[in-house]
Design a protein around this motif. Structure first.
Motif, PDB file in Angstrom:
ATOM      1  N   ASP A 128       0.736  -1.375  -0.244  1.00 45.77           N
ATOM      2  CA  ASP A 128       0.048   0.035   0.000  1.00 45.77           C
ATOM      3  C   ASP A 128       0.905   1.243  -0.278  1.00 45.77           C
ATOM      4  N   LEU A 129       2.114   0.974   0.140  1.00 41.44           N
ATOM      5  CA  LEU A 129       2.994   2.480   0.470  1.00 41.44           C
ATOM      6  C   LEU A 129       3.905   2.732  -0.796  1.00 41.44           C
ATOM      7  N   LYS A 130       3.502   2.258  -2.217  1.00 45.00           N
ATOM      8  CA  LYS A 130       4.049   2.471  -3.387  1.00 45.00           C
ATOM      9  C   LYS A 130       3.799   4.025  -3.345  1.00 45.00           C
ATOM     10  N   GLY A 131       5.261   4.532  -3.492  1.00 42.17           N
ATOM     11  CA  GLY A 131       5.341   6.043  -3.968  1.00 42.17           C
ATOM     12  C   GLY A 131       5.121   7.009  -2.651  1.00 42.17           C
ATOM     13  N   LYS A 132       5.318   6.279  -1.292  1.00 39.88           N
ATOM     14  CA  LYS A 132       4.899   6.947  -0.063  1.00 39.88           C
ATOM     15  C   LYS A 132       6.431   7.005   0.720  1.00 39.88           C
ATOM     16  N   LYS A 133       6.582   7.679   1.669  1.00 42.37           N
ATOM     17  CA  LYS A 133       7.935   7.615   2.403  1.00 42.37           C
ATOM     18  C   LYS A 133       7.685   6.965   3.811  1.00 42.37           C
ATOM     19  N   VAL A 134       8.623   6.141   4.212  1.00 46.83           N
ATOM     20  CA  VAL A 134       8.793   5.352   5.187  1.00 46.83           C
ATOM     21  C   VAL A 134      10.018   5.571   6.066  1.00 46.83           C
ATOM     22  N   GLY A 135       9.762   5.929   7.307  1.00 42.25           N
ATOM     23  CA  GLY A 135      10.827   6.269   8.193  1.00 42.25           C
ATOM     24  C   GLY A 135      11.578   5.243   8.945  1.00 42.25           C
ATOM     25  N   VAL A 136      12.693   5.156   8.978  1.00 42.40           N
ATOM     26  CA  VAL A 136      13.377   4.034   9.627  1.00 42.40           C
ATOM     27  C   VAL A 136      14.531   4.656  10.687  1.00 42.40           C
ATOM     28  N   GLN A 137      15.023   4.007  11.475  1.00 49.41           N
ATOM     29  CA  GLN A 137      16.244   4.397  12.431  1.00 49.41           C
ATOM     30  C   GLN A 137      17.504   4.067  12.006  1.00 49.41           C
ATOM     31  N   ALA A 138      18.316   4.590  11.829  1.00 57.87           N
ATOM     32  CA  ALA A 138      19.863   4.435  11.352  1.00 57.87           C
ATOM     33  C   ALA A 138      20.333   3.464  11.981  1.00 57.87           C
ATOM     34  N   ASP A 139      21.035   2.719  11.105  1.00 59.90           N
ATOM     35  CA  ASP A 139      22.209   1.430  11.769  1.00 59.90           C
ATOM     36  C   ASP A 139      21.310   0.335  12.410  1.00 59.90           C
ATOM     37  N   THR A 140      20.027   0.037  12.066  1.00 65.70           N
ATOM     38  CA  THR A 140      19.213  -0.787  12.396  1.00 65.70           C
ATOM     39  C   THR A 140      18.873  -1.845  11.531  1.00 65.70           C
ATOM     40  N   THR A 141      18.395  -3.053  11.841  1.00 69.25           N
ATOM     41  CA  THR A 141      18.040  -4.288  11.153  1.00 69.25           C
ATOM     42  C   THR A 141      16.658  -3.736  10.325  1.00 69.25           C
ATOM     43  N   GLY A 142      15.867  -2.749  11.140  1.00 68.70           N
ATOM     44  CA  GLY A 142      14.681  -2.421  10.510  1.00 68.70           C
ATOM     45  C   GLY A 142      14.912  -1.517   9.447  1.00 68.70           C
ATOM     46  N   LYS A 143      15.854  -0.850   9.450  1.00 69.60           N
ATOM     47  CA  LYS A 143      16.419   0.005   8.266  1.00 69.60           C
ATOM     48  C   LYS A 143      16.881  -1.140   6.951  1.00 69.60           C
ATOM     49  N   ASP A 144      17.562  -1.969   7.329  1.00 68.05           N
ATOM     50  CA  ASP A 144      18.150  -3.007   6.479  1.00 68.05           C
ATOM     51  C   ASP A 144      16.765  -3.582   5.824  1.00 68.05           C
ATOM     52  N   PHE A 145      15.771  -3.985   6.441  1.00 70.93           N
ATOM     53  CA  PHE A 145      14.602  -4.472   6.030  1.00 70.93           C
ATOM     54  C   PHE A 145      13.920  -3.870   5.229  1.00 70.93           C
ATOM     55  N   ALA A 146      13.917  -2.458   5.678  1.00 66.33           N
ATOM     56  CA  ALA A 146      13.017  -1.562   4.650  1.00 66.33           C
ATOM     57  C   ALA A 146      13.801  -1.123   3.384  1.00 66.33           C
ATOM     58  N   ASP A 147      14.946  -1.197   3.396  1.00 66.77           N
ATOM     59  CA  ASP A 147      15.849  -0.981   2.322  1.00 66.77           C
ATOM     60  C   ASP A 147      15.545  -1.996   1.132  1.00 66.77           C
ATOM     61  N   LYS A 148      15.505  -3.281   1.628  1.00 66.47           N
ATOM     62  CA  LYS A 148      15.408  -4.328   0.878  1.00 66.47           C
ATOM     63  C   LYS A 148      13.746  -4.356   0.316  1.00 66.47           C
ATOM     64  N   GLN A 149      12.776  -3.913   1.160  1.00 73.47           N
ATOM     65  CA  GLN A 149      11.456  -4.076   0.793  1.00 73.47           C
ATOM     66  C   GLN A 149      11.087  -2.935   0.039  1.00 73.47           C
ATOM     67  N   SER A 150      11.959  -1.775  -0.084  1.00 69.92           N
ATOM     68  CA  SER A 150      11.614  -0.715  -0.823  1.00 69.92           C
ATOM     69  C   SER A 150      12.073  -0.955  -2.355  1.00 69.92           C
ATOM     70  N   LYS A 151      12.671  -1.673  -2.814  1.00 70.65           N
ATOM     71  CA  LYS A 151      12.961  -2.203  -3.899  1.00 70.65           C
ATOM     72  C   LYS A 151      11.834  -2.769  -4.538  1.00 70.65           C
ATOM     73  N   VAL A 152      11.214  -3.681  -3.820  1.00 69.00           N
ATOM     74  CA  VAL A 152       9.948  -4.294  -4.179  1.00 69.00           C
ATOM     75  C   VAL A 152       8.897  -3.742  -4.142  1.00 69.00           C
ATOM     76  N   HIS A 153       8.679  -2.847  -3.210  1.00 65.47           N
ATOM     77  CA  HIS A 153       7.183  -2.115  -3.320  1.00 65.47           C
ATOM     78  C   HIS A 153       7.432  -0.665  -3.523  1.00 65.47           C
ATOM     79  N   GLY A 154       8.374  -0.108  -4.008  1.00 65.54           N
ATOM     80  CA  GLY A 154       8.544   1.321  -4.523  1.00 65.54           C
ATOM     81  C   GLY A 154       8.092   2.293  -3.764  1.00 65.54           C
ATOM     82  N   PHE A 155       8.530   2.166  -2.362  1.00 66.35           N
ATOM     83  CA  PHE A 155       8.589   3.528  -1.454  1.00 66.35           C
ATOM     84  C   PHE A 155       9.832   3.894  -1.279  1.00 66.35           C
TER      85      PHE A 155
END
Length: 287
Positions: A164-191
């Motif tokens: 649902d977040l294609k074209g949207k902005k997702v906030g993450v915290q620096a140097d976390t596994t949450g950021k790593d997860f979001a970076d990978k998923q952003s390539k799939v879902h386009g956020f």
């Protein structure tokens, strides 16, 4: 008795009095500096650490680095740092007969091991996910808690999944596994991924509308929702993470890790771990 004998006798008496006074002072100082268990002297704690082969950054202190705030794991309550991680590391500090002292530092210095090499701290805490990369850089304790990543949005937002977040902005915290997860998923879902230095900034930017959603650990974001009922966790991702505490790769690091592992196993057996867990999460851990 003549004058000469009288003076000599007085000098002998004064000498005996001085000797007795010095002996009494030495005895008193020895009593004050007693390092018997429970005496509060720092020597006893240093002896316990030394007996375990542990050299502390600050004698009489277990110095712990973290990056604040990360409630309920570690955060400031007044001038004191409290939280689940703090209470668990107190198991180690109390066993060594010392106090825990928390240092607020950039998170990457903990996960990279730089903080330990620079002798800024003995251990690191921060709901740190155990990863192969971190294990290569630092000593890590046995897992003390399971975790996953979750998606946080405003309560009235239409987003229920990453799709649902294609074209949207997702906030993450620096140097976390949450950021790593979001970076990978952003390539799939386009956020778009926006990075913030700490949890407080991440949450505030979601509330202000600068980002449409946020990804971070389940423990901290469920806690965030309690204090911010205008937000909601809508999706939980089964990332299969486990938390551990960090220490120096060599030197006293492995010894601190080994000692904590023993105390953690004991706390899980005698119920102390469940007590600490319930204090911070309101429920007992899943068995």
């Amino acid at each position: 008795m003549n004058a000469t004998n009288t003076g000599s006798t007085r000098r002998r008496r004064r000498g005996a009095a001085v000797t007795a006074a010095v002996a009494a002072l030495v005895l008193a100082l020895s009593a004050c500096g007693s390092d018997e268990p429970g005496s509060g002297g720092s020597g006893g704690s240093e002896d316990k650490a030394a007996a375990a082969g542990i050299t502390l950054v600050k004698p009489g202190k277990l110095t712990v680095c973290t990056h604040l705030p990360y409630k309920p794991f570690q955060y400031k309550e007044g001038t004191k740092v409290v939280g689940f991680d703090v209470d668990l590391l107190d198991l180690l500090a109390n066993d060594l007969g010392i106090e825990q002292e928390v240092v607020n530092i950039e998170w990457a210095q903990v996960t990279s091991g730089a903080a330990f090499k620079a002798r800024k701290c003995d251990m690191g805490m921060g709901a740190m996910t155990i990863t192969p990369e971190r294990q290569a850089a630092i000593s890590i304790t046995a897992p003390y808690m399971n975790a996953s990543q979750v998606l946080l949005v405003k309560k009235d937002a239409p987003y229920k999944s990453l799709a649902d977040l294609k074209g949207k902005k997702v906030g993450v915290q620096a140097d976390t596994t949450g950021k790593d997860f979001a970076d990978k998923q952003s390539k799939v879902h386009g956020f778009e991924v926006l990075t913030f230095s700490d949890l407080a900034l991440q949450g505030n930017n979601l509330k202000s509308g600068r980002v449409d959603a946020a990804i971070n650990d389940n423990g901290v974001l469920y806690d965030f929702v309690k204090a911010n009922p205008d937000t909601a966790v809508v999706t939980e991702f089964d990332t299969g993470e486990q938390y551990g505490f960090a220490a120096l790769k060599d030197g006293s690091g492995p010894k601190l890790v080994e000692k904590f592992n023993t105390l953690l196993a004991q706390a899980k057996t005698d119920g102390k771990y469940d007590e600490i867990y319930k204090r911070w999460f309101g429920v007992e851990p899943k068995k």
